[in-house]
Design a protein around this motif. Structure first.
Motif, PDB file in Angstrom:
ATOM      1  N   HIS A  98       0.916  -1.219   0.119  1.00 11.30           N
ATOM      2  CA  HIS A  98       0.012  -0.054  -0.053  1.00 11.30           C
ATOM      3  C   HIS A  98       1.000   1.244   0.099  1.00 11.30           C
ATOM      4  O   HIS A  98       0.491   2.361  -0.672  1.00 11.30           O
ATOM      5  N   ASN A 101       3.230   1.025  -3.761  1.00 10.29           N
ATOM      6  CA  ASN A 101       2.617   0.210  -4.784  1.00 10.29           C
ATOM      7  C   ASN A 101       3.274   0.842  -6.155  1.00 10.29           C
ATOM      8  O   ASN A 101       3.113   2.145  -6.398  1.00 10.29           O
ATOM      9  N   LYS A 239      -2.311   4.660  -4.844  1.00 10.71           N
ATOM     10  CA  LYS A 239      -3.676   4.443  -4.679  1.00 10.71           C
ATOM     11  C   LYS A 239      -4.380   3.748  -5.873  1.00 10.71           C
ATOM     12  O   LYS A 239      -5.699   3.270  -5.732  1.00 10.71           O
ATOM     13  N   HIS A 264      -7.610   0.361  -2.015  1.00 17.53           N
ATOM     14  CA  HIS A 264      -6.491   1.255  -2.086  1.00 17.53           C
ATOM     15  C   HIS A 264      -6.959   2.601  -1.674  1.00 17.53           C
ATOM     16  O   HIS A 264      -5.937   3.138  -0.973  1.00 17.53           O
TER      17      HIS A 264
END
Length: 309
Positions: A98, A101, A239, A264
């Motif tokens: 997270h 990414n 995200k 996300h």
């Protein structure tokens, strides 16, 4: 916004999934198979529930599984022991996913052609896709058998610093995995996982290969699902992920995991709320699940090709 953890729903799902594991590990070989080998077919639905189990453990990674840190972690660890993966490693890896990414160490579908020979990238990618991701997670258990002072060296040797994000993940992993409480938890879970899987192999006796095939199917399912909502996406927006279209019932059985971009955007959203929040935020499904699944077999993508799209 604060979200209420769906404790009863999570407890019910966990009970069903852990019950399936009891069926797979003990009841099938001890009670059912002695009467008929046809009962081995029960292993198929048990193995096919793997991703639901993985996605429920994923709720524990984000402290969305149970109220209270202790209960959340205990149940998450129990699920991971049944899967033969170390909770402390997969939780760490997912939380860094997270944060970073797009880092190459986190994206098996991407490679830097200036640093990686393309045929080697393709071999590594397909290995990851068909079971290698799971195998790496399972084998990471054994790093914790090293003396604690050697764990950072082993971690640094095992993780490559392809880019800035990868380097930061490697440094964080080297520090985190050497903590006494992390080492202790991983060692306890390894003993439990070895005992559980060893018991199952012993109980299956001459049918051990059927249990091994079920575990191999688990490895494939976890590995195939790992990068599916991110295949071919960019690296700039941490995200970003794909929302994958599935029949509503199937999406529910997979804990709405493939409403992935909304997850996300806010990992605190429990799985039961993801479709509703997705609608409220005006998000749509980007592509069908099967189309995205087929796309993964196109192979890895060079960074310059991705950026040129």
């Amino acid at each position: 916004m604060e979200y209420r953890i769906p404790t009863l729903a999570n407890a019910a799902v966990a009970t069903i999934l852990l019950g399936l594991n009891a069926l797979m590990f003990v009841i099938v070989p001890l009670v059912l198979v002695p009467s008929s080998a046809w009962w081995l077919l029960v292993l198929l639905p048990c193995a096919l529930a793997t991703n639901s189990m993985w996605f429920l453990a994923h709720e524990a990674f984000h402290a969305n599984l149970m109220p209270g840190k202790r209960l959340n972690e205990v149940l998450g660890r129990a699920l991971c022991v049944c899967l033969f993966v170390p909770f402390v490693v997969v939780r760490f890896g997912h939380l860094q996913h997270h944060r970073f990414n797009g880092a190459l160490v986190d994206r098996p579908d991407l490679y830097d052609a200036n640093r990686t020979w393309p045929p080697l990238a393709w071999i590594g990618y397909y290995f990851q896709l068909i079971g290698g991701f799971y195998l790496q997670e399972a084998l990471s258990f054994f790093v914790f058998l090293l003396p604690r002072r050697l764990i950072p060296k082993a971690v640094r040797a095992g993780l490559s610093a392809y880019d800035e994000g990868s380097a930061r993940i490697r440094d964080l992993a080297a520090t985190t995995f050497a903590k006494p409480e992390i080492v202790r938890a991983a060692r306890v879970d390894l003993v439990l996982a070895l005992a559980l899987h060893g018991l199952a192999l012993w109980l299956y006796g001459p049918w051990w290969w059927a249990f091994a095939l079920a575990v191999a199917l688990r490895a494939f399912m976890v590995s195939f699902a790992n990068n599916l909502p991110h295949y071919g996406t960019g690296t700039a927006d941490v995200k970003y992920a794909l929302n994958l279209r599935l029949p509503r019932a199937v999406n529910f059985l997979l804990l709405n995991f493939y409403c992935h971009r909304v997850h996300h955007h806010d990992p605190r959203i429990p799985w039961t709320r993801l479709p509703r929040v997705m609608r409220e935020q005006g998000m749509e499904f980007d592509v069908g699940y099967m189309q995205a699944a087929r796309a993964q077999f196109k192979g890895p993508i060079a960074l310059n090709a991705l950026n040129g799209r």
